[in-house]
Scaffold this motif. Structure first.
Motif, PDB file in Angstrom:
ATOM      1  N   PRO B 297      -5.532   2.742 -70.236  1.00  0.00           N
ATOM      2  CA  PRO B 297      -5.472   4.112 -71.051  1.00  0.00           C
ATOM      3  C   PRO B 297      -4.186   4.687 -71.201  1.00  0.00           C
ATOM      4  CG  PRO B 297      -7.172   3.924 -69.445  1.00  0.00           C
ATOM      5  CD  PRO B 297      -6.397   2.850 -69.185  1.00  0.00           C
ATOM      6  N   VAL B 298      -3.214   4.435 -69.847  1.00  0.00           N
ATOM      7  CA  VAL B 298      -1.979   4.686 -70.042  1.00  0.00           C
ATOM      8  C   VAL B 298      -1.035   4.328 -71.212  1.00  0.00           C
ATOM      9  CG1 VAL B 298       0.093   5.125 -68.579  1.00  0.00           C
ATOM     10  CG2 VAL B 298      -1.919   4.884 -67.575  1.00  0.00           C
ATOM     11  N   GLY B 301      -2.130   6.128 -74.374  1.00  0.00           N
ATOM     12  CA  GLY B 301      -1.380   7.417 -74.215  1.00  0.00           C
ATOM     13  C   GLY B 301      -0.135   7.233 -74.807  1.00  0.00           C
ATOM     14  N   ILE B 304       0.352   6.296 -78.597  1.00  0.00           N
ATOM     15  CA  ILE B 304       0.117   7.574 -79.393  1.00  0.00           C
ATOM     16  C   ILE B 304       1.365   8.220 -79.641  1.00  0.00           C
ATOM     17  CG2 ILE B 304      -0.841   9.657 -79.907  1.00  0.00           C
ATOM     18  CD1 ILE B 304      -3.446   8.647 -78.681  1.00  0.00           C
TER      19      ILE B 304
ATOM     20  N   ALA C 135      -3.295  12.166 -75.972  1.00  0.00           N
ATOM     21  CA  ALA C 135      -2.662  11.150 -75.336  1.00  0.00           C
ATOM     22  C   ALA C 135      -2.284  11.426 -73.841  1.00  0.00           C
ATOM     23  CB  ALA C 135      -1.424  10.996 -76.234  1.00  0.00           C
ATOM     24  N   SER C 138      -5.399  10.755 -71.965  1.00  0.00           N
ATOM     25  CA  SER C 138      -5.682   9.081 -71.811  1.00  0.00           C
ATOM     26  C   SER C 138      -4.558   8.568 -70.582  1.00  0.00           C
ATOM     27  CB  SER C 138      -5.090   8.378 -73.129  1.00  0.00           C
ATOM     28  OG  SER C 138      -5.661   7.144 -73.048  1.00  0.00           O
ATOM     29  N   ILE C 139      -3.521   9.161 -70.593  1.00  0.00           N
ATOM     30  CA  ILE C 139      -2.321   8.855 -69.757  1.00  0.00           C
ATOM     31  C   ILE C 139      -2.715   9.092 -68.262  1.00  0.00           C
ATOM     32  CG2 ILE C 139      -0.027   9.302 -68.911  1.00  0.00           C
ATOM     33  CD1 ILE C 139       0.820   9.110 -71.550  1.00  0.00           C
ATOM     34  N   ARG C 141      -5.784   9.950 -67.128  1.00  0.00           N
ATOM     35  CA  ARG C 141      -6.964   9.190 -66.849  1.00  0.00           C
ATOM     36  C   ARG C 141      -6.654   7.985 -66.201  1.00  0.00           C
ATOM     37  NH1 ARG C 141      -9.449   9.835 -71.424  1.00  0.00           N
ATOM     38  NH2 ARG C 141      -8.863   7.782 -72.310  1.00  0.00           N
TER      39      ARG C 141
END
Lengths: 505, 316, 323
Positions: B297-298, B301, B304, C135, C138-139, C141
């Protein structure tokens, strides 16, 4: 030429907006194969008239005949149905799509299966572009083109459809010399095909280059419609500006003091070129010029919104380099922008908050302020500029134009600005508020403040200013003292140099 | 001669060069993969990449359509979960019924999204954030918060089926991307979606019914979410009411890397396919390197932010 | 018009218009009546109300920060994930012998830095707020699960449990914290120069800029504040659950936004209040409480929140159109 068939006829067209009558019983007839030039000052009613022609506005009263049949247009789609099209300055193109797609936006070439026929579309687009001798690829995206190229695409798009009446709204505002020549070539071609063309321009010289007939609008009325052979430049200017001055102005004699602001060779890339002038205490300095002459840009570059490329700005004897409006405000400047809705006021907040922003701007690094004091000051100022409202908690959006403008002005009084930059401050406000505004300006200069005033209404500018600077093509061309110049003289200098030379030759 | 030069210059404009950049990035991640592990280019690994990522690959194609229309759909992850629950619940009765019901459900959700959006004019992320919760809640209620068993073995085997060594889902992906590409490029509706996203006022003036186009775009997004859900069910072999969380983020990431813009009117679905592959490969590389899956997930992110950031910088 | 009449009118106009313009007040009263009747009075018992408030303190705290960001015409979708990350950071430092104060400060710092990061992406790279914070979500998490490979951290020290469990004068500490954060938010927005800046920037960025406001800084601080609120909420939930939890409850973020929306703040920015948001959270708490009392399937509850957002925004839109 005169025997062209009348395609569109407008009879006694009147258009009223709440509070204003934009058009008063205007008559106009467009004939096939004829270029009909429409001239007039800002606010003369040109754009309202063409919006009625295309169906973007509906007329309040009057009659419009297309090919002899009365028509009532309720949307631009109706206008297009009838072959009436306008190419506006704000282009209605699709920026992320290709040139070909934009040209065929309304009538996409399709295959037998009803699918988009790309090869055909690109080929036809290339053909059309070639026909007008333009080197634009049908594959390019609109946003990658220059404004002039976009304008050409818009024209080609309008021509790809079966247009009977083509309205061009100031194409020369964005086109340069050779591009304009090419456009004139296109227009000549269209005349042969029997299209009726309405050409709106501020550059009067163009009227003589391509026009067959000219109509001058002033204050929403058709002043005159004449064949181009019977018109001279001088006469045209007189018709445009020759309004009887029935408006009331207010001006006091105020002692002019020391220089408070001195600009030397101010330049901003593509906006302002080597502007030099000075402003004195108690003075109202007028800035005249046509739209796009660089007046707003000059104000904004003084106010720190645009970064100076070169030149020096000295304010109260101190040389200044502003990185943002914040710096300019700290130095005692205030700016009333042309568009109070998008730049001047925060419409969804209260009058009090809007006024107080001026005080708070100077307290940038303070976190806490005594709000009752600020509120009291806002009340004082609101009374001082006579904002008519129920309560200072009222949202600015609920106020009339004049009162909104007073709110913006009160903001700069709250910040104790010594130098006020006013950009078309009286545009779109009613006569009563205007007079109040004039008296108010007189009071400000009496109290030792200085004003730079931009206005497109020459009588206003001439009545209020102590000196007038005339701008064209981003440069200051001429300086007049109060009472020294006539409207005609000012306008003559406002028309770009090269066009004047062309006119006299 | 001169004209030709100018044409070439225009044709090789921004869109062309960003295609090159995308291909270069794709080549770069492939290269990095090869350097990281000899296993990377193995048939098995390639298969794993596709089979594992196909769900959000399908979602990404629908997301591209929505982004072109100038909107966003955050509810697709929940729609996938709902589909898997519906499939697991209904498949024991009839597989056909389950499939039809699932697709009908997601297309209906898409249409509702579009209608609510055009009627209320609220920002699309707020609306679809709300429907995300609503749809998730429906999935949880149907599944009573528990995984639902009942997906026939024959159906769950589909995800692992290969034809000539190529996973079945790869064909599905190709078919979906071909369909979306064709739809966007050659149909009037597809072009209208571009027009509305590019300049809705201009589109309106040409007689396009903007509301209807927006609804259609959401219906397509719903359809894709449904198809993605069908595959997801087969892949996870059961109905997961709390599954497919945050799949929308990955779908958005793929579309953005592929060049779709939040401001609408822009995006090419074939580039989204590349974007999807880039994301899938990056995740695979992280796996091969033995990096914790929680890093993914990092990475998403950051991808993006980098993708949007780089594009903004290039523009200014 | 003169000044004295404005002040008088201001006071007079305030009371009746408050009711007319506050559908949430009406909503609140209706909910109180319905809940009381349906629960045969149990709803009004102090313990029920107190439990309800304790349960929703975390949402309430987050919503205060969310209000500022939405007033700025933005949104923060990373609050829920930020909460998980901060919970893990605080718990990790606490169980590894860093005591109480340091973990708390570190948690708040993480929240603030995360917000500043989102804010920087939004103001510098011009990324739309919902994407930047998506974003960021997401990071956060990822980082939260990464710390312990997605395992919760147990064994917190006793003093850390104070925030979720103890009471002051009968009030749960988390409720007290909520009240404090709420008052701080109200103060910040209505009584400081910064608050005026938030309204101006959210209302019209260009006008604010031309009035000398540092737009970028106002926005940056707004996202930082939202991050700090998420961090405070994280401390409360860590304490209440007696563990550091890496899991993100997606619904938390939705409820935080729903509080703001029900509280009457507009997504267009520039209009809304923190006090409205606090009432919004209370209304959400009451709706959920009511659903619990009526034994409604808990899984339906998060769907209801989504529906409430849609209905509220729709009604606001209708009202704006009528005006």
């Amino acid at each position: 030429m005169r025997e062209g068939k009348t395609i569109l006829e407008m009879k006694k067209i009147t258009k009223s907006f709440p509070g204003v009558r934009a058009l008063k019983e205007v008559d106009l007839a467009l004939r096939a194969g004829e270029v009909h030039c429409l001239v007039g000052e800002n606010g003369a009613g040109k754009s309202t008239l063409i919006k009625i022609m295309t169906g973007a506005h509906t007329m309040t009263s009057g009659e419009m005949l297309v090919n002899g049949t009365p028509q009532v247009l309720t949307s631009p789609l109706d206008g297009r149905e009838l072959g009436i099209r306008a190419i506006y300055q704000e282009l209605d193109l699709l920026p992320t799509l290709s040139v070909a797609e934009n040209i065929f936006m309304e009538d996409v070439p399709k295959t037998k299966l009803g699918l988009v026929d790309w090869p055909k579309m690109n080929r036809k687009a290339a053909e059309l572009l070639q026909m007008f001798h333009v080197e634009i690829s049908p594959y390019s995206l609109i946003r990658d083109l220059t404004v002039a190229e976009q304008q050409i695409v818009a024209i080609v798009k309008a021509l790809s459809q079966d247009s009977k009446v083509l309205i061009m709204d100031e194409p020369s505002a964005v086109l340069t010399g050779s591009e304009l020549e090419r456009l004139f070539g296109i227009i000549a071609e269209l005349k042969k095909q029997g299209v009726a063309i309405v050409y709106i321009t501020h550059r009067l010289i163009e009227v003589f280059e391509i026009g067959d007939i000219v109509t001058v609008l002033r204050d929403g009325e058709n002043i005159v419609t004449k064949d181009i052979e019977d018109v001279t430049m001088e006469k045209m200017i007189q018709w445009m500006v020759g309004r009887e001055i029935d408006e009331q102005f207010y001006k006091e004699k105020v002692a002019i003091g020391d220089v408070v602001l001195e600009a030397k060779n101010l330049s901003v890339e593509g906006m302002v070129k080597e502007a030099s002038f000075e402003l004195r205490e108690g003075e109202i300095l007028g800035l005249a010029g046509l739209v796009g002459a660089g007046r707003t840009e000059l104000l904004k570059s003084i106010f720190g919104e645009y970064r100076l490329n070169s030149g020096t700005l000295t304010i109260f004897g101190e040389e200044c380099r502003f990185n943002s409006p914040r710096d300019a405000i700290a130095k005692g400047l205030g700016f009333v922008p042309e568009d109070r809705k998008t730049e001047g006021a925060v419409l969804c907040r209260s009058i009090e908050e809007n006024i107080s922003l001026g005080v708070l701007a100077k307290k940038e690094f303070k976190f806490l302020v005594h709000f009752p004091t600020i509120f009291k000051k806002a009340v004082e100022l609101a009374n001082y500029v006579k904002i008519r409202c129920h309560s200072l908690r009222q949202e600015v959006v609920t106020l009339s134009g004049g009162n909104q403008q007073k709110t913006v002005l009160a903001k700069w009084l709250a910040s104790e600005s010594q130098i006020l930059l006013l950009d078309e401050p009286t545009r779109g406000i009613d006569v009563g508020s205007k007079l109040e505004f004039y008296k108010f300006m007189a009071e400000l200069v009496r109290n030792g403040k200085s004003i730079i005033l931009v206005s497109s209404e020459l009588p206003e500018l001439m009545a209020l200013s102590d000196r007038i600077l005339v701008m064209s093509n981003s440069r200051i061309r001429k300086e007049f003292r109060a009472g020294e110049a006539t409207q005609e003289q000012i306008l003559e200098h406002a028309i770009p140099q090269e066009l004047r030379e062309a006119a006299s030759s | 001669m001169l004209q030709n030069q100018i044409q070439i210059k225009h044709k090789a404009g921004r869109s062309f060069s960003s295609n090159i950049v995308l291909l270069l990035v794709f080549a770069a991640v492939m290269l990095i993969g090869a350097l990281i592990s000899p296993l990377f280019f193995s048939v098995q690994n390639m298969r794993n990449i596709i089979v594992g990522a196909a769900t959000f690959g399908i979602l990404a194609s629908g997301m591209t359509v929505i982004l072109i229309a100038g909107e966003i759909d955050l509810s697709v992850g929940s729609q996938v979960a709902l589909t898997s629950v519906l499939m697991a619940t209904l498949a024991p009765i009839s597989l056909t019924l389950a499939i039809v019901a699932s697709i009908l459900a997601t297309v209906t959700i898409g249409i509702l999204n579009g209608v609510l959006l055009t009627k209320t004019k609220m920002p699309s992320f707020v609306l679809t954030l709300s429907t995300m919760g609503i749809v998730r809640s429906i999935a949880l209620v149907i599944g009573n918060g528990q995984p639902v068993y009942g997906v026939p073995r024959s159906y769950s085997n589909l995800a692992n089926t290969t034809v000539g060594g190529i996973p079945l889902v790869a064909f599905l992906l190709v078919a979906i991307y071909l369909f979306t590409w064709f739809f966007l490029k050659y149909t009037t509706l597809g072009r209208s979606i571009y027009s509305v996203g590019s300049n809705s006022e201009a589109a309106r003036l040409t007689g396009i019914n903007i509301d209807r186009i927006t609804v259609a775009a959401y219906a397509i997004s719903g359809l894709m979410a449904g198809i993605a859900g069908l595959y997801y069910t087969s892949y996870v072999t059961l109905g997961l009411p709390d599954g497919a969380v945050d799949y929308e983020t990955e779908a958005i990431t793929a579309a953005i890397i592929g060049g779709a813009s939040f401001f609408g009117g822009e995006g090419v679905v074939t580039n989204t396919l590349l974007g999807f592959l880039i994301v899938a490969i990056v995740k695979n590389i992280l796996n091969l390197m033995g990096v914790s899956p929680f890093v993914q997930p990092v990475a998403i992110g950051l991808l993006i932010i980098i993708a949007v950031g780089v594009r903004t910088m290039r523009k200014s | 018009m003169n000044s004295s009449s404005t002040v008088q009118e201001r006071v007079k106009a305030k009371i009746p218009s408050a009711l007319a313009q506050n559908p949430r007040l009406v909503m609140f009263v209706v909910l109180v009546i319905v809940s009381t009747v349906l629960s045969k009075g149990v709803f009004l018992s102090p313990s029920n109300i107190h439990n309800m408030l304790r349960q929703y303190a975390t949402i309430g705290i987050m919503a205060v920060g969310q209000t500022v960001v939405i007033l700025l015409a933005g949104v923060d979708l990373s609050q829920g994930s930020m909460m998980a990350l901060v919970s893990m950071v605080v718990a990790y430092l606490n169980v590894n012998g860093f005591g109480l104060i340091l973990p708390l400060l570190a948690g708040l710092l993480v929240g603030a830095l995360g917000g500043l990061f989102s804010g920087t992406i939004i103001t510098r790279a011009k990324v739309p707020p919902f994407i930047a914070t998506l974003a960021m979500a997401s990071i956060c998490r990822g980082l939260a699960t990464l710390m312990t490979q997605s395992r919760p951290i147990y064994g917190l020290s006793k003093e850390l449990l104070v925030f979720g469990r103890d009471t002051i004068g009968g009030l749960g500490i988390q409720v007290v914290i909520w009240i404090c954060v709420g008052l701080l938010g109200i103060f910040l927005i209505t009584r400081t120069v910064y608050g005026r800046g938030v309204y101006a920037v959210g209302g019209n960025e260009q006008s604010a800029h031309l009035s000398g406001i540092n737009v970028q800084r106002v926005k940056l601080l707004g996202y930082a504040f939202s991050g700090i609120c998420a961090a405070i909420a994280a401390i409360v939930i860590t304490s209440r659950m007696d563990m550091g939890g890496p899991y993100v409850n997606a619904n938390d973020n939705v409820q935080s936004i729903a509080s703001v929306v029900i509280g009457g703040t507009s997504f267009a920015g520039g209009r809304g209040t923190v006090s409205g948001t606090i009432l919004g959270t209370v209304i959400i708490a009451m709706i959920n409480n009511l659903m619990n009392l009526m034994l409604i399937n808990p899984y339906i509850q998060q769907g209801i929140i989504g529906a409430i957002i849609v209905i509220t925004v729709t009604l606001n839109h209708r009202r704006a159109k009528v005006e």
